[in-house]
Design an enzyme around this catalytic site. Structure first.
Site, PDB file in Angstrom:
ATOM      1  N   ASP A   1     -23.770  20.088 -28.448  1.00  9.36           N
ATOM      2  CA  ASP A   1     -24.619  20.959 -27.614  1.00  9.36           C
ATOM      3  C   ASP A   1     -25.519  21.850 -28.450  1.00  9.36           C
ATOM      4  O   ASP A   1     -26.713  22.001 -28.166  1.00  9.36           O
ATOM      5  CB  ASP A   1     -23.740  21.882 -26.757  1.00  9.36           C
ATOM      6  CG  ASP A   1     -23.204  21.178 -25.527  1.00  9.36           C
ATOM      7  OD1 ASP A   1     -23.802  20.177 -25.103  1.00  9.36           O
ATOM      8  OD2 ASP A   1     -22.172  21.634 -24.991  1.00  9.36           O
TER       9      ASP A   1
ATOM     10  N   HIS B   1       0.846  -1.207   0.000  1.00 14.35           N
ATOM     11  CA  HIS B   1       0.000   0.000   0.000  1.00 14.35           C
ATOM     12  C   HIS B   1       0.870   1.241   0.000  1.00 14.35           C
ATOM     13  O   HIS B   1       1.889   1.277   0.679  1.00 14.35           O
ATOM     14  CB  HIS B   1      -0.880   0.039   1.257  1.00 14.35           C
ATOM     15  CG  HIS B   1      -1.814  -1.115   1.331  1.00 14.35           C
ATOM     16  ND1 HIS B   1      -1.593  -2.195   2.142  1.00 14.35           N
ATOM     17  CD2 HIS B   1      -2.966  -1.371   0.668  1.00 14.35           C
ATOM     18  CE1 HIS B   1      -2.570  -3.077   1.973  1.00 14.35           C
ATOM     19  NE2 HIS B   1      -3.415  -2.600   1.085  1.00 14.35           N
TER      20      HIS B   1
ATOM     21  N   LYS C   1      -0.745  -7.841  -4.547  1.00 15.16           N
ATOM     22  CA  LYS C   1      -1.693  -6.720  -4.561  1.00 15.16           C
ATOM     23  C   LYS C   1      -0.934  -5.401  -4.410  1.00 15.16           C
ATOM     24  O   LYS C   1      -0.134  -5.237  -3.490  1.00 15.16           O
ATOM     25  CB  LYS C   1      -2.703  -6.870  -3.410  1.00 15.16           C
ATOM     26  CG  LYS C   1      -3.632  -5.679  -3.282  1.00 15.16           C
ATOM     27  CD  LYS C   1      -4.569  -5.795  -2.095  1.00 15.16           C
ATOM     28  CE  LYS C   1      -5.227  -4.457  -1.828  1.00 15.16           C
ATOM     29  NZ  LYS C   1      -5.923  -4.413  -0.552  1.00 15.16           N
TER      30      LYS C   1
ATOM     31  N   LYS D   1     -13.906  22.097 -22.335  1.00 10.39           N
ATOM     32  CA  LYS D   1     -14.396  22.127 -23.719  1.00 10.39           C
ATOM     33  C   LYS D   1     -13.512  22.962 -24.645  1.00 10.39           C
ATOM     34  O   LYS D   1     -13.304  22.603 -25.799  1.00 10.39           O
ATOM     35  CB  LYS D   1     -15.827  22.696 -23.760  1.00 10.39           C
ATOM     36  CG  LYS D   1     -16.872  21.777 -23.146  1.00 10.39           C
ATOM     37  CD  LYS D   1     -18.263  22.368 -23.339  1.00 10.39           C
ATOM     38  CE  LYS D   1     -19.282  21.600 -22.538  1.00 10.39           C
ATOM     39  NZ  LYS D   1     -20.657  22.057 -22.756  1.00 10.39           N
TER      40      LYS D   1
END
Ligand code: NAP
Length: 494
Positions: A320, A112, A137, A283
């Site tokens: 749009d 971890h 893991k 955008k």
């Protein structure tokens, strides 16, 4: 096949067993977090489970809840193995001390990192293998979505090495949890329900199964998503995953919390990224990252949809504008206002929504008038599209054929607010509200009562999602299924 494992943090044995038994059948494994339980009876847990379990007992220094002695913690794990637990999870630091396990339990050795994604992922995997991992893991915090892609690379090139779990923690890491099946991870962790996460970024099991169709994700699954910041409350994953399911496409649509679109595209494109919805605040930036943009996107200077072809070329468009115009046109057809090019349109608002609508109507409507709380913004927009400007508090005297609310006034939770006085609404008028939550805003209710024809923000939203689906897939979008999902979301949320 990548297992779907729910990590459980129930307080006692009875609650835990009942939680395991109530998991959906697609969840084929459960993790028992002993360190989060107030009391537990290992014998009953191992005997009473109805599917394979991983027994974990995380110490406080690894952000777990076990406060007792280390020797006792490890003894509990050995005991779980003796009693028939299928997997026992031990941290890399403690793997040597744990020693061999009896009872046939497989050993998950876990690494971890709660601060960052390590650079040397291959070296970490080697250490886990050397520590005797049957399953390795790696769970590390992703500060940025670009931290996630190296995990995909590691999973893909691990070859004959041990089965691997590779997850990025945090909101930026959600993609690593959902796409685990695409890259052949041993398992992914989900939470039992929202609010019951054992690690940050876990997606509820029901959402994994119902919305993301996790059990079907495979190496060929195409990847789509919405690029935004923030992204957590986006409705786009619900609508587009429903569309992919309805159309029977092997594709999944994810929420991508992106701070820099350029590096994100470079990092995810090699991993079958095929299409994106783009929203605030990316955008405009997206325009410069495309190989080609269509006329409308170039004209308005904003890309809200990206398609990435097999050869890596990026195409940007803007759905749009046409979607808003289509919603208004449909209402015009239901009204008596006459042809659009003879209509006077009043747009209230001067932000992003107002700009898309003004762009779409500038060449189609007879006359455009803009009113906004901040007059300078209205003036800027009006100048761009040859519109007139009116003071917001003087609009009651106007008599437009088409009234557009492009402000956020009336949006949940302020559902009793409205941008214009009811007196200015009348029969023979078209009223379009960009706000989609709630679907029927106070403005739309009052407009209908006055006999006006209306169009809702939901129609705009669904229209643009339909256009995105068709731009990506070249097939007709399953509009009714998409509309059903949006309606259900808005009705349950608002
Ligand atoms: P924006 O760029 O932040 O602009 C917000 C606009 O609302 C500005 O004109 C702002 O005026 C005005 N405004 C905010 N609070 C106000 C208040 N209390 N009184 C008067 N005016 C107020 O936001 P946007 O992206 O244009 O979005 C506007 C609305 O459209 C939102 O509700 C959004 O959800 C909706 N929308 C819907 C869709 C769809 O698919 N249906 C698509 C895009 C947007 P100032 O300039 O004075 O701040």
């Amino acid at each position: 096949m990548t297992h779907l494992c729910v990590s459980l943090t129930e307080p006692d044995t009875d609650a835990l067993l009942s939680a395991i038994r109530s998991l959906p059948p697609e969840v084929d494994m459960a993790e028992v977090r002993l360190d989060r339980m107030q009391s537990f009876d290992l014998e009953r847990i191992c005997a009473g489970r109805d599917r394979p379990i991983i027994v974990t007992n995380r110490p406080v220094k690894q952000r777990g809840g076990w406060q007792g002695a280390e020797s006792e913690r490890l003894a509990t794990l050995r005991r779980a193995a003796e009693l028939g637990a299928d997997y026992v999870d031990v941290e890399l630091e403690a793997a040597g001390e744990l020693g061999p396990l009896s009872g046939g339990a497989a050993r998950i050795v876990s690494y971890h990192n709660f601060q960052r994604m390590p650079r040397e992922l291959d070296a970490v995997l080697t250490r886990l293998q050397r520590a005797g991992a049957d399953v390795a893991k790696i769970a590390a915090r992703a500060e940025d979505i670009c931290d996630v892609a190296p995990l995909f690379g590691l999973l893909q090139r691990r070859g004959e090495r041990v089965p691997l779990i590779a997850l990025a923690m945090g909101e930026a890491g959600v993609a690593s949890r959902i796409l685990a099946g695409k890259f052949g991870a041993f398992l992914t962790f989900a939470s039992r329900a929202e609010g019951a996460e054992s690690a940050p970024g876990q997606v509820p099991a029901e959402e994994m199964v119902e919305m993301y169709r996790f059990p079907r994700i495979n190496p060929r699954t195409e990847v789509y998503g919405v690029v935004a910041d923030p992204v957590a409350h986006s409705m786009s994953p619900a609508i587009h995953n429903a569309a992919f399911a309805e159309a029977g496409l092997d594709a999944v649509y994810l929420p991508f919390k992106v701070s820099e679109p350029g590096p994100f595209l470079d990092a995810f494109q090699p991993h079958d990224l095929r299409g994106l919805s783009v929203t605030i605040p990316h955008k405009e930036t997206m325009v410069g990252l495309m190989d080609e943009v269509d006329e409308q996107a170039a004209g308005i200077g904003a890309v809200n949809t990206v398609r990435i072809d097999q050869d890596g070329r990026r195409y940007g468009c803007n759905t749009d504008v046409a979607a808003a115009v289509a919603a208004i046109r449909a209402a015009v057809r239901r009204s008596e206002v006459g042809p659009m090019d003879e209509c006077e349109v009043l747009i209230v608002g001067a932000g992003g929504a107002a700009r898309a609508i003004a762009y779409g109507l500038a060449s189609r409507a007879g006359r455009l008038v803009i009113a906004n709380r901040t007059r300078e913004r209205a003036e800027r927009l009006a100048k761009e599209f040859g519109a007139q400007v009116r003071e917001l508090d003087a609009i009651a005297s106007l008599n437009p054929d088409i009234l557009v609310n492009a402000t956020s006034v009336g949006m949940w939770p302020n559902v009793d607010d409205t941008p214009v006085p009811a007196e200015m609404l009348g029969a023979g008028m078209v009223v379009f509200d960009a706000v989609y939550n709630p679907i029927r805003t106070r403005l739309l209710r009052e407009a209908e009562e006055a006999g006006a024809a209306t169009a809702s923000g939901m129609e705009w939203f669904v229209n643009q999602a339909v256009a995105q689906f068709e731009f990506w897939t070249d097939r007709e979008a399953p509009r009714p299924a998409m509309e059903r999902v949006v309606r259900a979301r808005l009705e349950e949320g608002g």
